[in-house]
Design a protein around this motif. Structure first.
Motif, PDB file in Angstrom:
ATOM      1  N   PRO A   1       7.985   8.168  -0.178  1.00 49.33           N
ATOM      2  CA  PRO A   1       9.154   8.097  -1.066  1.00 49.33           C
ATOM      3  C   PRO A   1       8.773   7.884  -2.529  1.00 49.33           C
ATOM      4  N   VAL A   2       7.652   7.206  -2.771  1.00 51.97           N
ATOM      5  CA  VAL A   2       7.107   7.074  -4.120  1.00 51.97           C
ATOM      6  C   VAL A   2       5.608   7.331  -4.035  1.00 51.97           C
ATOM      7  N   VAL A   3       5.062   7.961  -5.035  1.00 52.67           N
ATOM      8  CA  VAL A   3       3.641   8.325  -5.041  1.00 52.67           C
ATOM      9  C   VAL A   3       3.064   7.981  -6.409  1.00 52.67           C
ATOM     10  N   TRP A   4       1.910   7.357  -6.427  1.00 57.94           N
ATOM     11  CA  TRP A   4       1.229   7.010  -7.671  1.00 57.94           C
ATOM     12  C   TRP A   4       0.415   8.205  -8.141  1.00 57.94           C
ATOM     13  N   LEU A   5       0.701   8.700  -9.348  1.00 55.93           N
ATOM     14  CA  LEU A   5      -0.059   9.801  -9.933  1.00 55.93           C
ATOM     15  C   LEU A   5      -1.187   9.223 -10.774  1.00 55.93           C
TER      16      LEU A   5
ATOM     17  N   THR B   1       0.841  -1.188   0.000  1.00 56.81           N
ATOM     18  CA  THR B   1       0.000   0.000   0.000  1.00 56.81           C
ATOM     19  C   THR B   1       0.877   1.239   0.000  1.00 56.81           C
ATOM     20  N   VAL B   2       0.690   2.072  -1.016  1.00 56.10           N
ATOM     21  CA  VAL B   2       1.517   3.265  -1.170  1.00 56.10           C
ATOM     22  C   VAL B   2       0.615   4.457  -1.445  1.00 56.10           C
ATOM     23  N   PRO B   3       1.122   5.680  -1.234  1.00 54.29           N
ATOM     24  CA  PRO B   3       0.305   6.866  -1.460  1.00 54.29           C
ATOM     25  C   PRO B   3      -0.056   7.040  -2.932  1.00 54.29           C
ATOM     26  N   ALA B   4      -1.227   7.600  -3.157  1.00 51.92           N
ATOM     27  CA  ALA B   4      -1.666   7.984  -4.493  1.00 51.92           C
ATOM     28  C   ALA B   4      -2.105   9.440  -4.451  1.00 51.92           C
ATOM     29  N   SER B   5      -2.019  10.115  -5.604  1.00 55.43           N
ATOM     30  CA  SER B   5      -2.344  11.533  -5.650  1.00 55.43           C
ATOM     31  C   SER B   5      -3.033  11.871  -6.959  1.00 55.43           C
ATOM     32  N   GLY B   6      -3.972  12.799  -6.883  1.00 54.19           N
ATOM     33  CA  GLY B   6      -4.617  13.326  -8.079  1.00 54.19           C
ATOM     34  C   GLY B   6      -3.917  14.553  -8.626  1.00 54.19           C
TER      35      GLY B   6
ATOM     36  N   GLU C   1      12.839  -2.032  -5.322  1.00 53.89           N
ATOM     37  CA  GLU C   1      12.581  -1.529  -3.974  1.00 53.89           C
ATOM     38  C   GLU C   1      13.193  -0.140  -3.853  1.00 53.89           C
ATOM     39  N   VAL C   2      12.357   0.826  -3.529  1.00 59.09           N
ATOM     40  CA  VAL C   2      12.811   2.204  -3.381  1.00 59.09           C
ATOM     41  C   VAL C   2      12.347   2.716  -2.028  1.00 59.09           C
ATOM     42  N   ASP C   3      13.283   2.894  -1.129  1.00 58.61           N
ATOM     43  CA  ASP C   3      12.975   3.379   0.224  1.00 58.61           C
ATOM     44  C   ASP C   3      11.827   2.601   0.849  1.00 58.61           C
ATOM     45  N   GLY C   4      11.849   1.274   0.678  1.00 57.74           N
ATOM     46  CA  GLY C   4      10.859   0.422   1.310  1.00 57.74           C
ATOM     47  C   GLY C   4       9.588   0.201   0.516  1.00 57.74           C
ATOM     48  N   CYS C   5       9.477   0.804  -0.671  1.00 54.23           N
ATOM     49  CA  CYS C   5       8.286   0.637  -1.515  1.00 54.23           C
ATOM     50  C   CYS C   5       8.668  -0.129  -2.788  1.00 54.23           C
ATOM     51  N   THR C   6       7.759  -0.980  -3.248  1.00 56.08           N
ATOM     52  CA  THR C   6       8.001  -1.752  -4.460  1.00 56.08           C
ATOM     53  C   THR C   6       7.389  -1.045  -5.663  1.00 56.08           C
ATOM     54  N   VAL C   7       8.210  -0.826  -6.671  1.00 52.57           N
ATOM     55  CA  VAL C   7       7.754  -0.253  -7.937  1.00 52.57           C
ATOM     56  C   VAL C   7       7.797  -1.379  -8.965  1.00 52.57           C
ATOM     57  N   PRO C   8       6.646  -1.765  -9.533  1.00 53.95           N
ATOM     58  CA  PRO C   8       6.597  -2.961 -10.384  1.00 53.95           C
ATOM     59  C   PRO C   8       7.271  -2.789 -11.742  1.00 53.95           C
ATOM     60  N   ALA C   9       7.796  -3.885 -12.249  1.00 53.50           N
ATOM     61  CA  ALA C   9       8.379  -3.914 -13.582  1.00 53.50           C
ATOM     62  C   ALA C   9       7.351  -3.473 -14.619  1.00 53.50           C
ATOM     63  N   GLY C  10       7.815  -2.730 -15.615  1.00 50.47           N
ATOM     64  CA  GLY C  10       6.956  -2.268 -16.699  1.00 50.47           C
ATOM     65  C   GLY C  10       6.316  -0.926 -16.456  1.00 50.47           C
TER      66      GLY C  10
END
Length: 406
Positions: free
Chosen positions: A41-45, A12-17, A303-312
């Protein structure tokens, strides 16, 4: 943060509009950058379906891991894996090893340290002439009369671009190119329209017959052919140098002038210790990074600062946000030429770090040397005007008064 502000991508990671390309955000991006930095550290736009990296540690991690965060799918919003682009892919900026290594060796071979030293005297002379002409009681435009002079005149001379048409087309070319890295907003549409008149002139002057013999552009063509590039690919290499080396330096010099005028005690400190000239330039481009963002694509789960960013997935690296990260910089919004700002990311980092950054430093040193010698003070006498761009941040006009030194 509520449930609507979170998204699950393995964790579960932050998301933003938030839309980083909205015109009011481009006009003043720093509140939005702070929001993204503090969200995580990572945010889903959500608007674009990409990840935003706004913290210094995350952006630097991505820049130093090109095998994981690769460039060949495009460094603008357009995903070149699935979408067509308005131009051919950059052989430097949008390439990965070994292709990137080969292209960088061609371009980098032109900028030998000895060559840069040979240019210093001429560049310092022209900078001194520009500053001397601007000193006096009348208001001057620091962008047109100082910041643009070396890139538009000396850099373009060395590249081999003819003088006729240069002032009209070169500044507009960078504006067009970097606006087209964004979404189909108002700035994108304006760039598409402007490109119809700008691009034919630019394309004509990417080939040897239109470039000065022996100039950087001509040398790139010869060295590119020697390692197997064809004529069109060599022209793309010249285009990459042109788009990266002109307007970004203008904007960096403009930011330096702005901050020295806004903080007179810092200008006084620079005059007292001219050895701080590079530090002053670094600090200005840390605060106002000429390139605000570039995109990368994720090759494998990261893995970026404890968050997973998926391939692709795609990632936007927000240099302008990272360079004001309070986790890296104390009092990050303050202009302080005594700060050790060399770790800024305005020139990138890793294999894609700016190939011409030493030329930018020489131009900054030339301008600042003339200023501290000829000007007792630099005064802001009006409201600076920013030029909005989907990728760049820089001034369009900078009203100054330069008071002569005794």
């Amino acid at each position: 943060m509520g449930e609507d502000d979170m998204v699950s991508h393995g964790s579960t990671v932050p998301a933003s509009g938030l839309d980083p390309f909205r015109l009011d955000v481009l006009a003043d991006p720093y509140p939005a950058f702070e929001e993204l930095r503090e969200a995580g550290p990572v945010v889903w736009l959500r608007r674009y379906g990409v990840w935003a990296f706004a913290r210094h540690s995350a952006v630097r991690t991505a820049l130093l891991a090109p095998e994981t965060f690769f460039s060949s799918a495009g460094t603008g919003l357009t995903d070149l894996r699935t979408q067509s682009s308005w131009r051919s892919r950059s052989l430097l900026q949008e390439a990965d090893p070994p292709d990137h290594t080969r292209a960088r060796q061609v371009v980098g071979s032109v900028f030998a340290p000895g060559m840069i030293q040979d240019l210093r005297a001429d560049w310092f002379r022209v900078a001194d002439e520009a500053v001397r002409a601007a000193v006096g009681p009348d208001e001057v435009d620091g962008m047109e009369q100082i910041a643009q002079v070396l890139p538009l005149r000396m850099f373009a001379d060395e590249l081999g671009i003819p003088s006729e048409g240069r002032a009209e087309h070169l500044p507009r070319f960078a504006d067009v190119a970097f606006n087209l890295n964004g979404p189909a907003n108002e700035l994108f549409d304006e760039a598409m329209s402007a490109g119809r008149t700008v691009m034919p002139w630019i394309v004509e002057h990417l080939y040897p017959e239109s470039l000065r013999p022996g100039g950087w552009g001509d040398q790139i063509h010869r060295r590119a052919r020697a390692v197997g590039y064809d004529r069109e690919e060599a022209a793309v290499l010249v285009r990459g140098l042109l788009v990266a080396g002109m307007d970004t330096t203008v904007k960096g010099l403009g930011a330096t002038l702005l901050y020295l005028a806004t903080y007179p005690e810092q200008y006084a400190a620079l005059r007292a210790d001219p050895g701080l000239m590079r530090a002053a330039f670094d600090e200005a481009i840390r605060l106002e990074s000429p390139i605000q963002m570039f995109f990368r694509t994720v090759a494998r789960d990261a893995e970026v600062d404890g968050c997973t960013v998926p391939a692709g997935d795609r990632v936007v690296l927000l240099f302008g946000a990272a360079n004001r990260d309070p986790r890296r910089w104390e009092d990050p919004d303050r202009f302080d030429i005594g700060r050790r700002a060399g770790a800024h990311l305005a020139f990138g980092a890793g294999i894609h770090a700016c190939v011409g950054r030493m030329i930018a430093y020489v131009q900054a040193e030339a301008v600042l040397s003339a200023l501290v010698r000829r000007c007792a003070s630099i005064e802001l006498v009006g409201t600076p005007r920013w030029r909005l761009n989907n990728t760049l941040r820089g001034l369009d006009a900078l009203p100054l008064r330069l008071t002569a030194a005794d």
